[in-house]
Design an enzyme around this catalytic site. Structure first.
Site, PDB file in Angstrom:
ATOM      1  N   LYS A  32       0.836  -1.221   0.000  1.00 35.04           N
ATOM      2  CA  LYS A  32       0.000   0.000   0.000  1.00 35.04           C
ATOM      3  C   LYS A  32       0.860   1.255   0.000  1.00 35.04           C
ATOM      4  O   LYS A  32       2.046   1.228   0.359  1.00 35.04           O
ATOM      5  CB  LYS A  32      -0.923   0.023   1.224  1.00 35.04           C
ATOM      6  CG  LYS A  32      -0.235  -0.084   2.604  1.00 35.04           C
ATOM      7  CD  LYS A  32       0.313   1.205   3.169  1.00 35.04           C
ATOM      8  CE  LYS A  32       1.083   1.017   4.464  1.00 35.04           C
ATOM      9  NZ  LYS A  32       1.868   2.180   4.872  1.00 35.04           N
ATOM     10  N   ASP A 163      -1.501  -2.526   9.993  1.00 37.02           N
ATOM     11  CA  ASP A 163      -1.752  -2.446   8.547  1.00 37.02           C
ATOM     12  C   ASP A 163      -2.302  -3.750   7.963  1.00 37.02           C
ATOM     13  O   ASP A 163      -2.613  -3.808   6.777  1.00 37.02           O
ATOM     14  CB  ASP A 163      -0.450  -2.116   7.798  1.00 37.02           C
ATOM     15  CG  ASP A 163       0.054  -0.706   8.081  1.00 37.02           C
ATOM     16  OD1 ASP A 163      -0.743   0.123   8.568  1.00 37.02           O
ATOM     17  OD2 ASP A 163       1.239  -0.442   7.816  1.00 37.02           O
TER      18      ASP A 163
HETATM   19  O1  C5P Z   1       1.262  -2.519  14.131  1.00 33.58           O
HETATM   20  P1  C5P Z   1       2.663  -2.579  13.654  1.00 33.58           P
HETATM   21  O2  C5P Z   1       3.406  -3.764  14.195  1.00 33.58           O
HETATM   22  O3  C5P Z   1       2.807  -2.440  12.185  1.00 33.58           O
HETATM   23  O4  C5P Z   1       3.383  -1.292  14.278  1.00 33.58           O
HETATM   24  C1  C5P Z   1       4.776  -1.232  14.430  1.00 33.58           C
HETATM   25  C2  C5P Z   1       5.131  -0.156  15.431  1.00 33.58           C
HETATM   26  O5  C5P Z   1       4.849   1.147  14.893  1.00 33.58           O
HETATM   27  C3  C5P Z   1       4.366  -0.196  16.742  1.00 33.58           C
HETATM   28  O6  C5P Z   1       4.970  -1.067  17.653  1.00 33.58           O
HETATM   29  C4  C5P Z   1       4.478   1.258  17.207  1.00 33.58           C
HETATM   30  O7  C5P Z   1       5.752   1.515  17.763  1.00 33.58           O
HETATM   31  C5  C5P Z   1       4.401   2.023  15.894  1.00 33.58           C
HETATM   32  N1  C5P Z   1       3.009   2.428  15.591  1.00 33.58           N
HETATM   33  C6  C5P Z   1       2.432   3.447  16.337  1.00 33.58           C
HETATM   34  N2  C5P Z   1       1.150   3.820  16.074  1.00 33.58           N
HETATM   35  C7  C5P Z   1       0.447   3.229  15.077  1.00 33.58           C
HETATM   36  C8  C5P Z   1       1.002   2.197  14.285  1.00 33.58           C
HETATM   37  C9  C5P Z   1       2.308   1.827  14.582  1.00 33.58           C
HETATM   38  O8  C5P Z   1       3.063   4.009  17.236  1.00 33.58           O
HETATM   39  N3  C5P Z   1      -0.821   3.621  14.856  1.00 33.58           N
END
Ligand code: C5P
Length: 339
Positions: A32, A163
Site C-alpha cells: 500500500k 496495517d
Molecule cells: O502494528 P505494527 O506492528 O505495524 O506497528 C509497528 C510499530 O509502529 C508499533 O509497535 C508502534 O511503535 C508504531 N506504531 C504506532 N502507532 C500506530 C502504528 C504503529 O506508534 N498507529
C-alpha cells in the site's frame, strides 16, 4: 456464526480434524501507499491514534500454503522463494504468526508449509510484511477449511499489526484507531505511482519516536492541521479532507495530488535527510506530487501518465539517491485466492 474461540482446547474438538480439500492454496495480497496520514498522540497501548487513507498498489506478495506430509504434521514452516538475509523465516515472521494465530483461534492442529514470494520492498513503509500476514490468514483459512468470515478475519488481522486488515480489504480505505478500523472509500479510475526505493529500510517504531520528539519540540505536522504548537501531538488526528474524498470520487488525479499529506514525513526526513531531495527530484521531473509513504523510506510519486512515469524513473536513477524505482498502478483488490 463465529468459528473463533478464545482459548484452544486440546483433545475432543471435532474442529481439529476439519480440513479443506485442496493440497495447496495460493493467495496474493497487495502492498500500500498512504494518501493521507494524520497522527495524534499515543494511546495507553503505545500506539498513536491515526487517520489514514490507504491505497492498495499492484505490488503483490504471494503466499502458497501447502498441506504437510504426515511426518511434519502440526508444524508451521516458512520458506522464501528467493532467499533474503533480512527476512526471518522463523516464528518471528508475521506470516508464521498469522498462521499460528488462526490455528489457535480455530483449534486447528494440522500445521502448514508456507512459501512466500516477496515483491514489496522490506521495511519500506509499504506494508509488505502485513501483506504476507493477510495472504497467510486467507490461504490457511481455505486450506484448513476453517471458514472464518471476513469481519472475523479482519479482527484477527488487527491483532497481528495495524496495517494487516487493510491488506485483506485492499482498494482505497480510511483507517482510524491504530489505522486498523477500516471504512472503504468510493472511488473511480486508476492512478499511476512511481516508487522511489531507498537503499536501507526504516523501522516504523523509530519513525514514530522521532515524530514524538519533533512534536515535543513544537513541530508542525503540516496542512492537515494536526501539528502541535509545542508539548506533543494533538490528542486526536485530523479528519480526511473533503477535497481528498471528492478527488477520489471523481477520479481527479491533479486534485488528489494536491491533497496528499503525511504527518510522518518530517520525522522520516529528519532520520534520512536525502528523502527530501528524492521528493524534489521526482516533482522536478514531472510528478504531480511526491510524498513519503507511511513511515518511509519509500517515496511515492503520483504521475499523470506513463510518459511522465518514465521521466521520473530516469531522473530518480540519475540522482544516485535511490536503490531502484518501480511503477505501479492502483487501486487493486485485497488478499484473494488465485490458485
Ligand atoms: O502494528 P505494527 O506492528 O505495524 O506497528 C509497528 C510499530 O509502529 C508499533 O509497535 C508502534 O511503535 C508504531 N506504531 C504506532 N502507532 C500506530 C502504528 C504503529 O506508534 N498507529
Amino acid at each position: 456464526m463465529s468459528h473463533l474461540r478464545a482459548v484452544p482446547d486440546a483433545a475432543d474438538d471435532p474442529r481439529q480434524t476439519r480440513s479443506g480439500s485442496a493440497a495447496a492454496v495460493k493467495v496474493e495480497a497487495p502492498g500500500k501507499v498512504n494518501l493521507f496520514l494524520s497522527v495524534g498522540a499515543a494511546g495507553a497501548n503505545g500506539y498513536h491514534r491515526l487517520t489514514t487513507v490507504f491505497q492498495a498498489v499492484r505490488l503483490i506478495e504471494t503466499v502458497t500454503a501447502r498441506r504437510q506430509s504426515v511426518e511434519a504434521h502440526g508444524r508451521i514452516t516458512l520458506d522464501l522463494e528467493e532467499p533474503d538475509d533480512v527476512v526471518p523465516t522463523d516464528a518471528t515472521n508475521l506470516a508464521v504468526r498469522a498462521a499460528a494465530l488462526l490455528a489457535e483461534a480455530t483449534g486447528v492442529t494440522e500445521g502448514v508449509d508456507l512459501v512466500l514470494s516477496k515483491r514489496v520492498p522490506v521495511a519500506g513503509g509499504m506494508a509488505g510484511g502485513s501483506a504476507d500476514a493477510a495472504a497467510t490468514l486467507t490461504a490457511c483459512n481455505v486450506l484448513w477449511g476453517t471458514g472464518v468470515e471476513a469481519k472475523e478475519l479482519e479482527a484477527l488481522a488487527a491483532r497481528l499489526g495495524a496495517d494487516v486488515p487493510f491488506s485483506l480489504v485492499g482498494s482505497t480505505a480510511v483507517g482510524h484507531g491504530r489505522g486498523d478500523r477500516l471504512t472503504p472509500l468510493m472511488g473511480r479510475g486508476g492512478y499511476l505511482w512511481v516508487l522511489a526505493l531507498a537503499p536501507r529500510g526504516l523501522a516504523t517504531p523509530e519513525v514514530f519516536r522521532r515524530f514524538d520528539e519533533l512534536m515535543a519540540q513544537g513541530g508542525d505536522g503540516g496542512p492537515a492541521g494536526s501539528g502541535g504548537s509545542g508539548g506533543g501531538a494533538p490528542a486526536q488526528p485530523a479528519d480526511v479532507p473533503e477535497a481528498m474524498t471528492t478527488a477520489l470520487l471523481t477520479g481527479d488525479v491533479t486534485a488528489l495530488a494536491a491533497t496528499l499529506h503525511n504527518d510522518l514525513q518530517a520525522a522520516a526526513f529528519s532520520l534520512r535527510p536525502e528523502l527530501a531531495e528524492v521528493v524534489s527530484v521526482a516533482e522536478g521531473a514531472g510528478a504531480l506530487r511526491a510524498i513519503v509513504s507511511g513511515s518511509g523510506p519509500t517515496v511515492a510519486a503520483l504521475v499523470p501518465d506513463p510518459v511522465t512515469a518514465t521521466q521520473v524513473c530516469r531522473a530518480l536513477k540519475a540522482s544516485g539517491l535511490v536503490s531502484g524505482t518501480l511503477r505501479v498502478d492502483a487501486p487493486v483488490s485485497g488478499a484473494r485466492v488465485v490458485g
